[in-house]
Scaffold this motif. Structure first.
Motif, PDB file in Angstrom:
ATOM      1  N   GLU A 135      33.067  96.998  60.624  1.00 62.74           N
ATOM      2  CA  GLU A 135      32.105  96.509  61.611  1.00 62.74           C
ATOM      3  C   GLU A 135      31.944  95.005  61.489  1.00 62.74           C
ATOM      4  N   ALA A 136      32.081  94.307  62.600  1.00 59.83           N
ATOM      5  CA  ALA A 136      31.949  92.849  62.622  1.00 59.83           C
ATOM      6  C   ALA A 136      31.789  92.386  64.057  1.00 59.83           C
ATOM      7  N   GLU A 137      31.087  91.278  64.227  1.00 62.08           N
ATOM      8  CA  GLU A 137      30.891  90.698  65.551  1.00 62.08           C
ATOM      9  C   GLU A 137      31.317  89.238  65.527  1.00 62.08           C
ATOM     10  N   PRO A 138      31.574  88.655  66.705  1.00 59.92           N
ATOM     11  CA  PRO A 138      31.852  87.223  66.759  1.00 59.92           C
ATOM     12  C   PRO A 138      30.624  86.446  66.247  1.00 59.92           C
ATOM     13  N   PRO A 139      30.839  85.275  65.645  1.00 59.23           N
ATOM     14  CA  PRO A 139      32.131  84.622  65.422  1.00 59.23           C
ATOM     15  C   PRO A 139      32.849  85.094  64.155  1.00 59.23           C
ATOM     16  N   ASP A 140      32.130  85.849  63.284  1.00 63.19           N
ATOM     17  CA  ASP A 140      32.738  86.255  62.008  1.00 63.19           C
ATOM     18  C   ASP A 140      33.994  87.096  62.216  1.00 63.19           C
ATOM     19  N   ALA A 141      33.987  87.942  63.249  1.00 59.39           N
ATOM     20  CA  ALA A 141      35.144  88.802  63.494  1.00 59.39           C
ATOM     21  C   ALA A 141      36.387  87.971  63.772  1.00 59.39           C
ATOM     22  N   PHE A 142      36.220  86.874  64.502  1.00 58.47           N
ATOM     23  CA  PHE A 142      37.382  86.055  64.840  1.00 58.47           C
ATOM     24  C   PHE A 142      37.798  85.151  63.681  1.00 58.47           C
ATOM     25  N   THR A 143      36.851  84.802  62.828  1.00 58.38           N
ATOM     26  CA  THR A 143      37.220  84.081  61.602  1.00 58.38           C
ATOM     27  C   THR A 143      38.101  84.976  60.733  1.00 58.38           C
TER      28      THR A 143
END
Length: 315
Positions: A135-143
């Motif tokens: 589970e992750a959301e932007p911006p961390d997911a794209f990092t």
């Protein structure tokens, strides 16, 4: 070379010549089988002996025979050859998109509404494909995608997500996820066929964290309707949100991707004065879209998303 040296290495093609000599029994027959000259076979075996650091053949009359070290080495050669065949088969399956590992970073309701069916479907016909979901959301997911921790991201278009024009990613739109009003069953507005957001402007609201996609969308939808919601409860877990609505603690906007969580004490209505929705998309690093394993996962995601969108329909 010393066989116990840390730099010990041997040429697998030369090892194949030794295996052929074991099968054929003579340099001449080995040369004939490999389309080489007997001299070339002898040179290959001599080079292999230097690499291994041990003698591999010895003269026996007019021919040669394998040494004890050669027979020991050949036991490993058979294992190596078998492992190479497995590697070749694995690479073929990878090319067909059937073997590999894919780590997917996805927002919470995307995991709930899309990933279980996707993982189940892939497991049925591609059992050697290993899928991991985080589970992750932007911006961390794209990092994490940039750094290689994720291979694929499932996200929602909002301020924290990269723009469509970002050349670092190849993007695949999956579905338009409609948001409905969630009301306690005993709420006066629950008995109406049509409910507007403005009619609920004075109600306590249950909203996700402002950094989350759904929290951001709810705030922007209410702002577009002309009011700032009184956020009484801030939760990101959809089960918890539905339980609070059912308890009469407030109203909320709920995406259809999570509406399998419907509770008997919660009534859903489509806002009559707005059409709140969010675009769900998948993204991979630019250039990786041609990876057959990734392409297969993306294609399966698109199929599942299309089914989910059709199933959502209108209330």
């Amino acid at each position: 070379m010393d066989p116990v040296s840390e730099t010990f290495t041997i040429d697998l093609r030369r090892l194949g010549v030794l295996r052929e000599l074991q099968r054929r029994g003579s340099l001449a027959r080995t040369a004939e089988a490999l389309h080489l000259t007997p001299s070339a076979v002898s040179q290959q075996l001599a080079a292999l002996a230097r690499e291994a650091g041990v003698p591999l053949i010895e003269r026996q009359g007019r021919g040669v025979r394998l040494t004890g070290q050669a027979r020991l080495l050949l036991q490993h050669a058979d294992l190596i050859a078998a492992q190479l065949e497995r590697a070749r088969a694995d690479l073929l399956e990878f090319r067909q998109g059937r073997r590999g590992a894919v780590t997917i970073g996805a927002f919470g309701s995307g995991i709930l509404g899309l990933l279980p069916a996707t993982v189940r479907s892939l497991a049925e016909d591609r059992p050697e494909l290993r899928i991991s979901v985080i589970e992750a959301e932007p911006p961390d997911a794209f990092t994490a995608l940039d750094g290689g921790r994720f291979d694929l991201v499932v996200a929602v278009d909002f301020a924290a997500a990269p723009p469509h024009t970002d050349a670092r990613y190849t993007r695949f739109d999956l579905l338009t996820d409609v948001l409905d009003l969630a009301l306690p069953a005993g709420h006066p507005a629950a008995a109406r066929e049509e409910v507007t957001l403005r009619q609920l402007a004075s109600e306590p609201w249950i909203v996700g964290d402002p950094s989350s996609c759904c929290g951001a969308v709810t705030r922007s939808v209410c702002a577009a309707a002309g009011f700032t919601p009184e956020i009484r409860h801030q939760v990101n877990d959809w089960q918890a949100l539905a339980a609070l609505v059912e308890a009469g603690a407030g109203v909320a906007l709920v995406p259809r991707l999570v509406q399998p969580l419907r509770r008997p004490g919660v009534v859903l209505r489509r806002p009559a004065d707005a059409r709140p929705a969010r675009t769900v998309f998948a993204a991979v690093r630019a250039g990786s879209e041609d990876d057959p394993v990734l392409a297969g996962v993306v294609e399966r995601l698109r199929v599942i998303a299309a089914k989910a969108e059709r199933a959502g329909g209108d209330l």
